[in-house]
Design a protein around this motif. Structure first.
Motif, PDB file in Angstrom:
ATOM      1  N   LEU A  52       3.474   7.550  11.308  1.00  0.00           N
ATOM      2  CA  LEU A  52       3.199   8.595  10.325  1.00  0.00           C
ATOM      3  C   LEU A  52       2.065   9.450  10.846  1.00  0.00           C
ATOM      4  O   LEU A  52       1.153   8.936  11.483  1.00  0.00           O
TER       5      LEU A  52
ATOM      6  N   ILE B  60      -2.197   5.949   0.272  1.00  0.00           N
ATOM      7  CA  ILE B  60      -3.209   4.934   0.579  1.00  0.00           C
ATOM      8  C   ILE B  60      -3.946   5.306   1.852  1.00  0.00           C
ATOM      9  O   ILE B  60      -5.158   5.164   1.974  1.00  0.00           O
TER      10      ILE B  60
ATOM     11  N   MET C   8       6.820  -2.680   4.676  1.00  0.00           N
ATOM     12  CA  MET C   8       6.188  -3.451   3.607  1.00  0.00           C
ATOM     13  C   MET C   8       5.151  -4.426   4.182  1.00  0.00           C
ATOM     14  O   MET C   8       4.112  -4.658   3.575  1.00  0.00           O
TER      15      MET C   8
ATOM     16  N   MET D 108       2.192  -2.322   4.778  1.00  0.00           N
ATOM     17  CA  MET D 108       1.560  -2.001   3.491  1.00  0.00           C
ATOM     18  C   MET D 108       0.652  -3.155   3.042  1.00  0.00           C
ATOM     19  O   MET D 108      -0.476  -2.934   2.615  1.00  0.00           O
ATOM     20  N   GLU D 109       1.143  -4.366   3.152  1.00  0.00           N
ATOM     21  CA  GLU D 109       0.335  -5.529   2.775  1.00  0.00           C
ATOM     22  C   GLU D 109      -0.903  -5.645   3.664  1.00  0.00           C
ATOM     23  O   GLU D 109      -1.988  -5.969   3.192  1.00  0.00           O
TER      24      GLU D 109
ATOM     25  N   LEU E 158       3.760   6.298  -1.046  1.00  0.00           N
ATOM     26  CA  LEU E 158       2.595   5.483  -1.391  1.00  0.00           C
ATOM     27  C   LEU E 158       1.749   5.191  -0.146  1.00  0.00           C
ATOM     28  O   LEU E 158       0.520   5.274  -0.173  1.00  0.00           O
ATOM     29  N   MET E 159       2.442   4.857   0.948  1.00  0.00           N
ATOM     30  CA  MET E 159       1.740   4.575   2.208  1.00  0.00           C
ATOM     31  C   MET E 159       0.874   5.772   2.633  1.00  0.00           C
ATOM     32  O   MET E 159      -0.279   5.615   3.011  1.00  0.00           O
TER      33      MET E 159
ATOM     34  N   LEU F  95       4.334  -0.184  -6.590  1.00  0.00           N
ATOM     35  CA  LEU F  95       5.130   0.479  -5.557  1.00  0.00           C
ATOM     36  C   LEU F  95       5.906   1.662  -6.136  1.00  0.00           C
ATOM     37  O   LEU F  95       5.927   2.745  -5.559  1.00  0.00           O
TER      38      LEU F  95
ATOM     39  N   LEU G  18      -3.200   0.935  -8.797  1.00  0.00           N
ATOM     40  CA  LEU G  18      -3.640   1.645  -7.594  1.00  0.00           C
ATOM     41  C   LEU G  18      -4.121   0.712  -6.484  1.00  0.00           C
ATOM     42  O   LEU G  18      -4.506   1.164  -5.414  1.00  0.00           O
ATOM     43  N   GLY G  19      -4.089  -0.586  -6.760  1.00  0.00           N
ATOM     44  CA  GLY G  19      -4.436  -1.549  -5.715  1.00  0.00           C
ATOM     45  C   GLY G  19      -5.911  -1.567  -5.371  1.00  0.00           C
ATOM     46  O   GLY G  19      -6.292  -1.702  -4.212  1.00  0.00           O
ATOM     47  N   THR G  20      -6.763  -1.413  -6.381  1.00  0.00           N
ATOM     48  CA  THR G  20      -8.201  -1.427  -6.114  1.00  0.00           C
ATOM     49  C   THR G  20      -8.902  -2.309  -7.150  1.00  0.00           C
ATOM     50  O   THR G  20      -8.241  -2.991  -7.931  1.00  0.00           O
TER      51      THR G  20
ATOM     52  N   LEU H 160       3.488  -5.061  -5.542  1.00  0.00           N
ATOM     53  CA  LEU H 160       3.121  -6.093  -4.577  1.00  0.00           C
ATOM     54  C   LEU H 160       1.963  -6.898  -5.141  1.00  0.00           C
ATOM     55  O   LEU H 160       1.110  -6.340  -5.827  1.00  0.00           O
TER      56      LEU H 160
ATOM     57  N   ARG I   9      -4.321  -9.879  -6.462  1.00  0.00           N
ATOM     58  CA  ARG I   9      -4.475  -8.428  -6.613  1.00  0.00           C
ATOM     59  C   ARG I   9      -3.083  -7.783  -6.624  1.00  0.00           C
ATOM     60  O   ARG I   9      -2.107  -8.370  -6.174  1.00  0.00           O
ATOM     61  N   GLU I  10      -3.002  -6.576  -7.182  1.00  0.00           N
ATOM     62  CA  GLU I  10      -1.705  -5.910  -7.307  1.00  0.00           C
ATOM     63  C   GLU I  10      -1.771  -4.456  -6.867  1.00  0.00           C
ATOM     64  O   GLU I  10      -2.827  -3.853  -6.870  1.00  0.00           O
ATOM     65  N   ILE I  11      -0.623  -3.918  -6.522  1.00  0.00           N
ATOM     66  CA  ILE I  11      -0.488  -2.469  -6.331  1.00  0.00           C
ATOM     67  C   ILE I  11       0.941  -2.071  -6.701  1.00  0.00           C
ATOM     68  O   ILE I  11       1.902  -2.729  -6.298  1.00  0.00           O
TER      69      ILE I  11
ATOM     70  N   ILE J  85      -2.508  -3.187   5.294  1.00  0.00           N
ATOM     71  CA  ILE J  85      -3.456  -2.122   4.954  1.00  0.00           C
ATOM     72  C   ILE J  85      -4.165  -2.454   3.646  1.00  0.00           C
ATOM     73  O   ILE J  85      -5.362  -2.250   3.488  1.00  0.00           O
ATOM     74  N   GLN J  86      -3.382  -2.970   2.707  1.00  0.00           N
ATOM     75  CA  GLN J  86      -3.872  -3.147   1.352  1.00  0.00           C
ATOM     76  C   GLN J  86      -4.778  -4.368   1.198  1.00  0.00           C
ATOM     77  O   GLN J  86      -5.804  -4.294   0.552  1.00  0.00           O
ATOM     78  N   TRP J  87      -4.405  -5.482   1.814  1.00  0.00           N
ATOM     79  CA  TRP J  87      -5.142  -6.721   1.528  1.00  0.00           C
ATOM     80  C   TRP J  87      -5.917  -7.295   2.721  1.00  0.00           C
ATOM     81  O   TRP J  87      -6.745  -8.173   2.544  1.00  0.00           O
TER      82      TRP J  87
END
Lengths: 217, 217
Positions: free
Chosen positions: A58, B142, A136, A139-140, B138-139, B68, B178-180, B58, B64-66, A142-144
């Motif tokens: 990207l 973020i 995915m 995504m995990e 979403l990617m 999708l 929003l995963g924060t 996720l 924690r959650e975000i 980056i996120q966690w």
């Protein structure tokens, strides 16, 4: 080795479909660094990789990058035909990271096959699900995951791809893979060096303690 | 209104396939908050939403959650049948955000149709591409967007979904979308309030300056 050997569902297609594929597929070799696909600007079709390495990534408006996944020998590049996939509304770029040899199946042939062959349609489905899984996973990450874990994973993956513990890669390039700034990579690599995990030399990163990196990962 | 009216490709299926769908689909209504899918633990099948709202998200090991994407009336939920999609190697959770009424197409019926109907297979492809597009959007958010922009977008989207400018939502819930962390949401909302964009009251957020939020977004 022919396309038929590299295209997994070839034997399951009808003789007519096989002939269509073989008569329209062209083979091409590109040097490392070649931009093969860039959002909607290009539409080569499906790529079947014989040998080499592609990178799908990207880009942001400001020219930042993040690697989504890589493709190797026997992988199929689907999104280089995104122009004929109406529901794909995102733009990715694809570049050859090494000299790469591949067959191109033109977009209209892909469209013809996917519209007429259940086998081909289901295979497309499966390919898309595999790439979806790659994204995915990212995504995990980056996120966690904290950046030290992501960098450790990247270094170990590079070692495995290149078959060496001395990586000739710039901090800038690592930053583009991981979607961060060069400074962030340099800072973490220096920390890894202070911890005895890597040795930084001009233009290269030597992995000294694979086990410790794996523990981090 | 029957399933046939809500399933876009119904008319294109054979009479036999239509009968198969109708005889195996069951209708169900669940209250807000119902967990419908949780990775590999559950495998209901394809859901065709008549009315309501689902949230796909996720979760991390730490809980924690975000978010999708969300699904609304006439949307089809594909990943609740992920058990029969071998190439889907990621786990998402799906919860009803509002009371939701839907038809369930069992996994083995889905599998039967996708294996035998070109129309159905291509439609699955299209659905997956649409969800893939959601996740890629979403990617990018973020990866390249600052949190103020993401929060502004979320608030405006909620207003549009709920048809109101007074949002009854906790900071905790916004954080999970929003995963924060909650603190990050609270801090930014207080900044938005200081700038006259929102008014924070107990249990609610009132949007005062939609235009200014849009500019931010």
């Amino acid at each position: 080795m022919a396309l038929s050997e590299y295209f997994p569902i070839f034997d399951k297609l009808t003789a007519e479909q096989q002939a269509l594929l073989l008569s329209h597929a062209t083979k091409r070799t590109v040097p490392a660094g070649t931009l093969l696909h860039n959002g909607d600007e290009t539409c080569m079709g499906i790529l079947v990789i014989r040998e080499g390495q592609l990178r799908a990534y990207l880009t942001s408006d400001e020219g930042r990058e993040i690697t989504l996944y890589r493709l190797f020998s026997r992988d199929i590049c689907l999104f280089s035909a995104s122009c004929v996939m109406n529901s794909i509304q995102f733009e990715i770029a694809i570049t050859a990271e090494k000299e790469t040899e591949f067959w191109i199946i033109p977009p209209y042939i892909y469209k013809n096959l996917v519209d007429n062959s259940l086998i081909f349609s289901n295979y497309t489905n499966q390919l898309m699900a595999t790439r979806f899984t790659d994204v995915m996973w990212l995504m995990e990450q980056i996120q966690w995951k904290s950046f030290d874990k992501r960098l450790a994973h990247f270094l170990l993956e590079e070692c495995s791809i290149e078959g060496t513990t001395v990586l000739k890669i710039t901090h800038e390039k690592i930053a583009a893979h991981l979607g961060t700034a060069r400074e962030v990579v340099t800072r973490m690599l220096k920390y890894f060096q202070a911890e005895g995990m890597v040795l930084l030399t001009r233009g290269a990163i030597e992995i000294l303690d694979e086990e410790k990196l794996e523990e981090l990962e």
